[in-house]
Design a protein around this motif. Sequence first.
Motif, PDB file in Angstrom:
ATOM      1  N   ASN A  53       0.847  -1.253   0.099  1.00 56.99           N
ATOM      2  CA  ASN A  53       0.002   0.238   0.101  1.00 56.99           C
ATOM      3  C   ASN A  53       0.783   1.289  -0.158  1.00 56.99           C
ATOM      4  O   ASN A  53       0.454   2.408  -0.475  1.00 56.99           O
ATOM      5  CB  ASN A  53      -1.187  -0.004   1.121  1.00 56.99           C
ATOM      6  N   GLN A  54       2.150   1.237   0.606  1.00 61.70           N
ATOM      7  CA  GLN A  54       3.047   2.434   0.507  1.00 61.70           C
ATOM      8  C   GLN A  54       3.533   2.489  -0.934  1.00 61.70           C
ATOM      9  O   GLN A  54       3.555   3.657  -1.235  1.00 61.70           O
ATOM     10  CB  GLN A  54       4.234   2.333   1.434  1.00 61.70           C
ATOM     11  N   GLN A  55       3.910   1.383  -1.557  1.00 58.17           N
ATOM     12  CA  GLN A  55       4.808   1.552  -2.879  1.00 58.17           C
ATOM     13  C   GLN A  55       3.589   1.706  -3.935  1.00 58.17           C
ATOM     14  O   GLN A  55       3.947   2.650  -5.337  1.00 58.17           O
ATOM     15  CB  GLN A  55       5.633   0.309  -2.960  1.00 58.17           C
ATOM     16  N   PHE A  56       2.317   1.261  -3.916  1.00 55.89           N
ATOM     17  CA  PHE A  56       1.470   1.402  -4.779  1.00 55.89           C
ATOM     18  C   PHE A  56       0.076   1.692  -4.105  1.00 55.89           C
ATOM     19  O   PHE A  56      -0.977   0.752  -4.165  1.00 55.89           O
ATOM     20  CB  PHE A  56       1.042  -0.193  -5.513  1.00 55.89           C
ATOM     21  N   PRO A  57      -0.097   2.732  -3.956  1.00 58.74           N
ATOM     22  CA  PRO A  57      -1.409   3.441  -3.252  1.00 58.74           C
ATOM     23  C   PRO A  57      -2.676   3.382  -4.138  1.00 58.74           C
ATOM     24  O   PRO A  57      -3.737   3.434  -3.594  1.00 58.74           O
ATOM     25  CB  PRO A  57      -0.978   4.854  -2.957  1.00 58.74           C
TER      26      PRO A  57
END
Length: 241
Positions: A53-57
């Motif tokens: 979720n941080q890298q691909f919000p």
Amino acid sequence: MFTTRLLSGLFAISLLITGCGEKLNEEQLYSKARELELRGEFTQAENYYKKLNQQFPQNAKFDEAQTRLALLKSANTLSEAELRDQIKNHESRQEFDSVLLLSQALLQRFPKAEGSDEVLQRIGMICLNHQQQYQRAVDAFQQLVADFPQSRHVPQAQFMIGYIYANHIKDLERARTAYTTFKQKYPDHELVPSVDWELEHLGQDVSDLNLFTDSKDNPAAPAATEGATSKKTPTGPNAKP
């Protein structure tokens, strides 16, 4: 010679570092998180969901990952009593994936908790009836048999090992071994007629059998069908723990 070995060692270390630093795509991160979750490595699974979720919000699994993160937090932090309450709540809503995760957490964090044999029995039944995770169901029943030999659930668990191998995994040799073990350990158990029927028809397609005719000769014959039972005791996949 020494220089050659040193260079080889440095090259191997370089490859290892490169591999560890490899960036995973969205699907790979999610798959890794799920894999770790199923193995019960909840902290590492949590880290992979966070990375996703941080890298691909904008990823398609964002909401699901957030739900899994909340569930993993519960698995890692709730008390035994709170975990049991959460398991009941999720089961009442038929959220069986959540039931399995929290049940696994309960067994891992509180291995000596009362009723652990029943938790394993329930895991096996849910994996079989609702998740089609047949090997995972077998693993739960085998753990029950090995860790809680005095449990009242052991005979049925031993039967279910044979049943799943025979009718779902299609490993007939392991099915025969499980059924034979059952007969040796529980020669007077009410499931013996069901075991005999299963052994007699081992490897046969249920659709090729005349179950109504067979049932006249053996009241346990319907045990081979999905969700069917013998006259006395539930023996098929829908049997209750």
